[in-house]
Design a protein around this motif. Sequence first.
Motif, mmCIF file in Angstrom:
data_model
loop_
_atom_site.group_PDB
_atom_site.id
_atom_site.type_symbol
_atom_site.label_atom_id
_atom_site.label_comp_id
_atom_site.label_asym_id
_atom_site.label_seq_id
_atom_site.Cartn_x
_atom_site.Cartn_y
_atom_site.Cartn_z
ATOM 1 N N VAL A 256 -11.554 -18.381 -3.030
ATOM 2 C CA VAL A 256 -11.540 -18.759 -1.622
ATOM 3 C C VAL A 256 -10.641 -19.955 -1.412
ATOM 4 O O VAL A 256 -10.687 -20.938 -2.159
ATOM 5 N N TYR A 257 -9.786 -19.888 -0.411
ATOM 6 C CA TYR A 257 -8.999 -21.038 0.021
ATOM 7 C C TYR A 257 -9.497 -21.421 1.401
ATOM 8 O O TYR A 257 -9.423 -20.637 2.339
ATOM 9 N N ASP A 258 -10.037 -22.642 1.516
ATOM 10 C CA ASP A 258 -10.569 -23.061 2.807
ATOM 11 C C ASP A 258 -9.485 -23.849 3.519
ATOM 12 O O ASP A 258 -9.123 -24.954 3.116
ATOM 13 N N LEU A 259 -8.952 -23.291 4.599
ATOM 14 C CA LEU A 259 -7.821 -23.927 5.257
ATOM 15 C C LEU A 259 -8.231 -25.122 6.097
ATOM 16 O O LEU A 259 -7.385 -25.879 6.551
ATOM 17 N N THR A 260 -9.540 -25.279 6.362
ATOM 18 C CA THR A 260 -9.939 -26.456 7.119
ATOM 19 C C THR A 260 -9.919 -27.699 6.241
ATOM 20 O O THR A 260 -9.935 -28.818 6.746
ATOM 21 N N GLN A 261 -9.876 -27.503 4.922
ATOM 22 C CA GLN A 261 -9.761 -28.654 4.013
ATOM 23 C C GLN A 261 -8.289 -28.950 3.810
ATOM 24 O O GLN A 261 -7.515 -28.065 3.493
ATOM 25 N N GLN A 262 -7.928 -30.179 3.979
ATOM 26 C CA GLN A 262 -6.542 -30.570 3.815
ATOM 27 C C GLN A 262 -6.072 -30.363 2.386
ATOM 28 O O GLN A 262 -4.888 -30.144 2.130
ATOM 29 N N ALA A 263 -7.022 -30.428 1.433
ATOM 30 C CA ALA A 263 -6.647 -30.319 0.018
ATOM 31 C C ALA A 263 -6.056 -28.971 -0.322
ATOM 32 O O ALA A 263 -5.296 -28.836 -1.278
ATOM 33 N N SER A 264 -6.382 -27.938 0.463
ATOM 34 C CA SER A 264 -5.873 -26.608 0.125
ATOM 35 C C SER A 264 -4.362 -26.551 0.223
ATOM 36 O O SER A 264 -3.723 -25.741 -0.436
ATOM 37 N N PHE A 265 -3.806 -27.399 1.078
ATOM 38 C CA PHE A 265 -2.379 -27.248 1.305
ATOM 39 C C PHE A 265 -1.564 -28.012 0.292
ATOM 40 O O PHE A 265 -0.374 -27.831 0.208
ATOM 41 N N SER B 250 -11.859 -21.139 8.611
ATOM 42 C CA SER B 250 -10.573 -20.476 8.424
ATOM 43 C C SER B 250 -10.375 -20.339 6.925
ATOM 44 O O SER B 250 -10.140 -21.322 6.235
ATOM 45 N N LYS B 251 -10.531 -19.155 6.412
ATOM 46 C CA LYS B 251 -10.531 -18.994 4.963
ATOM 47 C C LYS B 251 -9.598 -17.863 4.544
ATOM 48 O O LYS B 251 -9.393 -16.913 5.283
ATOM 49 N N VAL B 252 -9.092 -17.998 3.346
ATOM 50 C CA VAL B 252 -8.321 -16.922 2.732
ATOM 51 C C VAL B 252 -9.063 -16.509 1.472
ATOM 52 O O VAL B 252 -9.377 -17.351 0.629
ATOM 53 N N TYR B 253 -9.362 -15.226 1.327
ATOM 54 C CA TYR B 253 -10.043 -14.719 0.134
ATOM 55 C C TYR B 253 -9.054 -13.877 -0.657
ATOM 56 O O TYR B 253 -8.335 -13.068 -0.087
ATOM 57 N N VAL B 254 -9.056 -14.079 -1.950
ATOM 58 C CA VAL B 254 -8.234 -13.215 -2.793
ATOM 59 C C VAL B 254 -9.174 -12.515 -3.765
ATOM 60 O O VAL B 254 -9.986 -13.163 -4.431
ATOM 61 N N ASP B 255 -9.091 -11.217 -3.811
ATOM 62 C CA ASP B 255 -10.002 -10.441 -4.645
ATOM 63 C C ASP B 255 -9.597 -10.574 -6.110
ATOM 64 O O ASP B 255 -8.527 -10.124 -6.511
ATOM 65 N N VAL B 256 -10.419 -11.256 -6.866
ATOM 66 C CA VAL B 256 -10.095 -11.458 -8.275
ATOM 67 C C VAL B 256 -11.068 -10.736 -9.184
ATOM 68 O O VAL B 256 -11.192 -11.071 -10.350
ATOM 69 N N THR B 257 -11.779 -9.773 -8.638
ATOM 70 C CA THR B 257 -12.691 -9.008 -9.494
ATOM 71 C C THR B 257 -11.891 -8.232 -10.505
ATOM 72 O O THR B 257 -10.888 -7.626 -10.182
ATOM 73 N N ASP B 258 -12.296 -8.305 -11.730
ATOM 74 C CA ASP B 258 -11.554 -7.580 -12.728
ATOM 75 C C ASP B 258 -12.355 -7.626 -14.017
ATOM 76 O O ASP B 258 -13.448 -8.161 -14.069
#
Lengths: 554, 435
Positions: A296-305, A258-266
């Motif tokens: 990348v934010y990995d939502l399965t890791q508790q640390a992301s929250f 379960s991941k969230v990707y944010v496009d940071v290409t620049d």
Amino acid sequence: CARAPMYDFQEELVIRPLHSGDIYASFQFRTVWDADFMGDQKVSHYRLFPKSLGQVITKFSVRELHISFTQGYWRTMQWGQPYLPSPPGAELWVWFQDTVTDVDGTWKELTNVLSGIFCASLNFIDSTNTVQPSASFKPLGIGNVTDHSFLRYATLPREIVCTENLTPWKKLLPCGSKAGLSVLLKSEKLFHSTFHSQAVHVRPVCQDPQCRTTSMELRQTLNVVFDLHTSGQGKREWSLFKMFSRTLTEACPLASSSKVYVDVTDNPQVRPFELSPATPLLTQAVVLGDRRTYSVYDLTQQASFGSSRSLNMLLRWKAADGEMLRPLLHSERYVAGYGLQAGEIHTLIYNHHPYRAFPVLLLSAVPWYLRLYIHTLTVSSKGKDNRPSYIHYQPSKDRERPHLLEMLLQLPPNSVTEVTVEFERALLKWTEYTPDPNHGFYVGSSVISALVPSVVAMDTNSTLDRPLFSSFFPCKEEASYFMRVYTEPLLVNLPTPDFSMPYNVICLTCTVVAVGYGSLYNLLTRTFQVDEPSPGLAKRIANVIRRFRGVPLL
Amino acid sequence: MAAPLALLLIVAVTIRAALFRTSLANLISERVEVVSPLNAWKRVVEGLALLDLDISPYSGDVFHETPMVIYLFHFLMDYAEITFMLADCLTAVALYLAVKDYNKQVFRKQKFALEADRIPMDCLELIRSPTEMYYIPLKVAMFYLLNPFTIVSCVAKCTCGLNNAVIALFILSTMRGSALLSAIFLALATYQSIYPLTLCVPALLYLLQRLYIPVNVRRSSFWFYTLQYLFMFLGSLLVLICLSFFLLGSWDFLPAVYGFILSVPDLTPNIGLFWYFFAEMFDHFRLFFLCVFQINVFFYTLPLSIKLKEHPVFLIFMQIALIAIFKSYPTVGDLSLYMAFLPVWNHLYRFLRNIFLVSCVLLACSALFPVLWHLWIYAGSANSNFYYAITLLFSVAQILLVSDYFYAFLRREHHLTNGLYLKKKDGSEATLVLK
């Protein structure tokens, strides 16, 4: 004993800030199920895979199913290319398995069942808007099918997408809308957007590298573009809460990833926006011919929250954006001409690649009431005639099937190709008009499918250290990528009869026929006679009495 | 008389050639009054283009011409304009020769009647003289060639010009007495559009009259000749249909051509009565009214032929007129064929009652058609009812014209047997009424 079928569920959200200030969020929920639908084993135990879809697939022997509901039109020149293109309205295309004997009957039943599952009026799909493309819609899953009689494609450009379609779509997800990324899918914010598209894609994929058995993959995708001014209140600052009025609290427990990707290409020198909370994970991927970098934010890791147990990423802009990569393939379509008798459909296809020409497949399905004249088809690029190398044209049959025009066009580099075809507007029977006939009739989007050579990934003069024996032929990863571009749907007015007049018309026309009948009847059945004036009343009564008496008449 | 005819042909060809060169040609070929889905040139080009793409022209719903037209224009595509001008000239020449023959026959019959003292004394002013009949064939050719309807139909390259040529050749061969040619041309005309089938009866009546075979169902000679003619007609029709099958290798053309003419699926506006009627028809009654309207074209044949069995040429005129008014997709080219016959009956002028009204209405309607079409389709300020109203008026005017000529014809015949100046029982001047 048989191995219990394995499931795998992955969910993913990609957030891509767009050059125009809008923000693009793309959800994908992927369920892979190791059941072999094409085999003999009966499938009856459903766990993560939705039962309604599974039953539909088995009952109608569906090999691949792709359905999308879109509200709004994707603005390619301002927003770039979408990850999953879709035309405005509803689009459904299905590959049936070769065991199906009556494809048209199965198609009809399938559309009705799907219209019940998704609460959409897919039952309006019938033979007048279904076509059988011969080249454009190859299967996206495994399978090397060449018999296009098992493919059906239909669009409903008039279909409106609303909460009623979102709710049953969410119900198909394993976690529903309770946990994971699907908590963000709240309709009051999702439909307050410029572009909203939800789709379901079912296809068979390989289970193992040797592809001895197949699995069924279900992908549910939702693409939404939030507008800077309507949703963003003009401030170029986006957060999950601002977009969805929710934050993420946990991953879906059934998901393996379960991941969230944010496009940071620049521009590596200047980063135009600041992303918080920061994350150490970074991925690079070549997407749509461009090498992009994602946080990348990995939502399965508790640390992301973090400590607040909720994840709300914030993107704040400090500087202006750099140049957007111009999309290589872009198209427009419009109706030319005036009046309600005839018109022309112009399709413009732009190739912005600086030096490469590439072929595209153009598919147009035009309803039967716009009678196309194929001898007026002209294709011109840069002012010169450009003959298509493959034309498949199926003329329409009134009230039975639409026109199907498929062409393979070669687009010269850095050019505009214009495809023009003339049509004539038909007058329909008064019952065939919609209740709002002056709104017009929709013509579904044309589909342009192409393998586009990518600009960025193509670098013939590579400076990366690679041995010379492997770098002679320009062969980078993703040298060309598959792209589908949908044009705008057209809205065409047809001449209308007067709807208040059926009784009057019948009376008047029958009167004219009766005038003809009456005059001819008179002349045929009567003869000329000298007109003797009839005697006055007194004389007539006297004649009657005289007749009784037997006396000669007056 | 060859020189004036040649001059007329040259003038007609010049006018058409001049119009072909202008931009009006494209404008005219789009007009719905002049072309219909059955005989538009654009559709012929479309059918040939489909054939080039290896698709049967009948697989779609755009092309409704017979395979013979495909075959003809496959070779004559580049000479299309010359073909249509030639067809018009052929029609005019055929009508000229046919009317010339007819006049000779009329004069001969009149001479016999005079010698046999069958004509009352006071009818001498109804007798026709050769001098007045001398210019009629030229007038017929002129009425056909210089009729604006014919000119626009030719400039639009509407294939109804070819249909008219075939019918004119049929009339000529009937007048000349050649049963085989007459049957062949009639079969060709019927093959193109079904309605000329009704012309079978007047042709038969004329040929029987020419051979002095009495029209009596008890006579074997009548049946013998009728069966011969019908056999030739049906045989040629069968040959044509089989040739069409072999051209494209399928029977697709039967529903595409004849099914289309009879079931009227395309509701494109034209000058006829069918389009708006079936656009506004309740689905439940569609088949019923379709049958009624199609039978309407055919069922006047028998009563008219019983009434006019001594005058088959007038019967041909009446039939062609009724077909042009009541067929499913009429165009102005169909009108021009029966209007060409009007000079043949100009001796009936004194008995015509409505001719002024009819000609005014026809002129007004011809002028209003393009105006109201523009207002409906382009300006958007009128709606379909306006155009429909003019269609109705146009049909009523044509019906009045035909029935007026019929009345005048019958009245003249009545006078020729009963005397011109009739008196009532008390000696005063009488009026004739239909009772």
